[in-house]
Write a protein that holds these residues in place. Structure first.
Motif, short mmCIF file in Angstrom:
data_model
loop_
_atom_site.label_atom_id
_atom_site.label_comp_id
_atom_site.label_asym_id
_atom_site.label_seq_id
_atom_site.Cartn_x
_atom_site.Cartn_y
_atom_site.Cartn_z
N PRO A 267 -41.83 31.43 -0.95
CA PRO A 267 -42.01 32.61 -0.08
C PRO A 267 -43.39 32.57 0.58
O PRO A 267 -44.36 32.05 0.01
CB PRO A 267 -41.88 33.80 -1.04
N PRO A 268 -43.43 33.05 1.79
CA PRO A 268 -44.74 33.04 2.47
C PRO A 268 -45.77 33.87 1.70
O PRO A 268 -45.46 34.92 1.16
CB PRO A 268 -44.43 33.67 3.83
N VAL A 269 -46.92 33.32 1.65
CA VAL A 269 -48.00 34.00 0.94
C VAL A 269 -48.57 35.08 1.85
O VAL A 269 -49.03 34.81 2.96
CB VAL A 269 -49.11 33.00 0.55
N ARG A 270 -48.44 36.28 1.38
CA ARG A 270 -48.98 37.40 2.15
C ARG A 270 -50.45 37.58 1.86
O ARG A 270 -50.87 37.59 0.71
CB ARG A 270 -48.23 38.68 1.82
N ALA A 271 -51.18 37.65 2.93
CA ALA A 271 -52.62 37.85 2.76
C ALA A 271 -52.86 39.27 2.24
O ALA A 271 -52.39 40.25 2.82
CB ALA A 271 -53.34 37.65 4.09
#
Length: 210
Positions: free
Chosen positions: A64-68
């Motif tokens: 999953p995309p790493v959320r900043a």
């Protein structure tokens, strides 16, 4: 006797639906090539069956995309404590009627000569002179006539009258006080500046509320 063409058809018919046929073609020069069509004449042909029934291994799912994660905002600097407006009064001098500013709305009473109030101004000859010498006020003529009671009777207790300033009047008075202090600060010697600078800081803090 089964002919080769018929045998090839039987092989194809018996192959599972999921199998794919590939032809390995070898030329006269020994070069090998692979194609999905039969080899050309003059090439040695070999049929290969590829089993496509095996499940295709799916690539692993993408992470999953790493959320900043937004860093928390730093807390605001503590606000400077506000200095409330001082309670100021305008007072009227009982002796000359002039107005002045004060931080005390109930000034102490003080004694003044009765005549300075303008209520009753006795001539000096009536107070100090001998009975029959009008206008005479020489000290040698007044010996024995000046008594504590005579002076006390000509002094009275007075008290200046004051009233509290409004909000607008207080701000106006503080601005005038700041201007006057700045004038003194510009003209003061270095040794005389600290109390004026302290007064300047105090007035600036009070003027923030205006």
């Amino acid at each position: 006797m089964i002919r080769p063409c018929a045998l090839l058809l039987l092989v194809i018919a018996s192959a599972p639906a999921s199998a794919a046929i590939t032809y390995q073609c070898t030329g006269a020069d020994g070069r090998v090539s692979y194609q999905d069509k039969p080899c050309a004449s003059g090439q040695r042909q070999q049929t290969l069956q590829l089993d496509e029934s095996q499940p295709t291994i799916a690539p692993p799912p993408a992470p999953p995309p790493v959320r900043a994660v937004a860093e928390p905002a730093p807390p605001p600097p503590p606000a400077e404590p506000e200095t409330p407006l001082p309670v100021m009064y305008t007072c009227i001098s009982a002796t000359d009627g002039k107005h002045y500013l004060s931080e005390n709305g109930n000034p102490d009473p003080y004694q003044v000569p009765y005549g300075i109030l303008g209520a009753s101004q006795l001539p000096l000859s009536s107070v100090y002179g001998p009975p029959n010498s009008a206008g005479a006020s020489a000290p040698e003529l007044n010996r024995g006539r000046i008594r504590p009671g005579l002076i006390a009777n000509n002094y009275v207790w007075v008290q200046d009258q004051c009233h509290a300033l409004t909000y607008a009047e207080t701000c106006h008075a503080l601005r005038n006080a700041y201007d006057a202090n700045e004038t003194k600060l510009k003209r003061a010697f270095k040794s005389d500046r600290p109390p004026l600078e302290e007064r300047e800081a105090q007035l600036l803090a009070q003027l923030r509320n205006c």
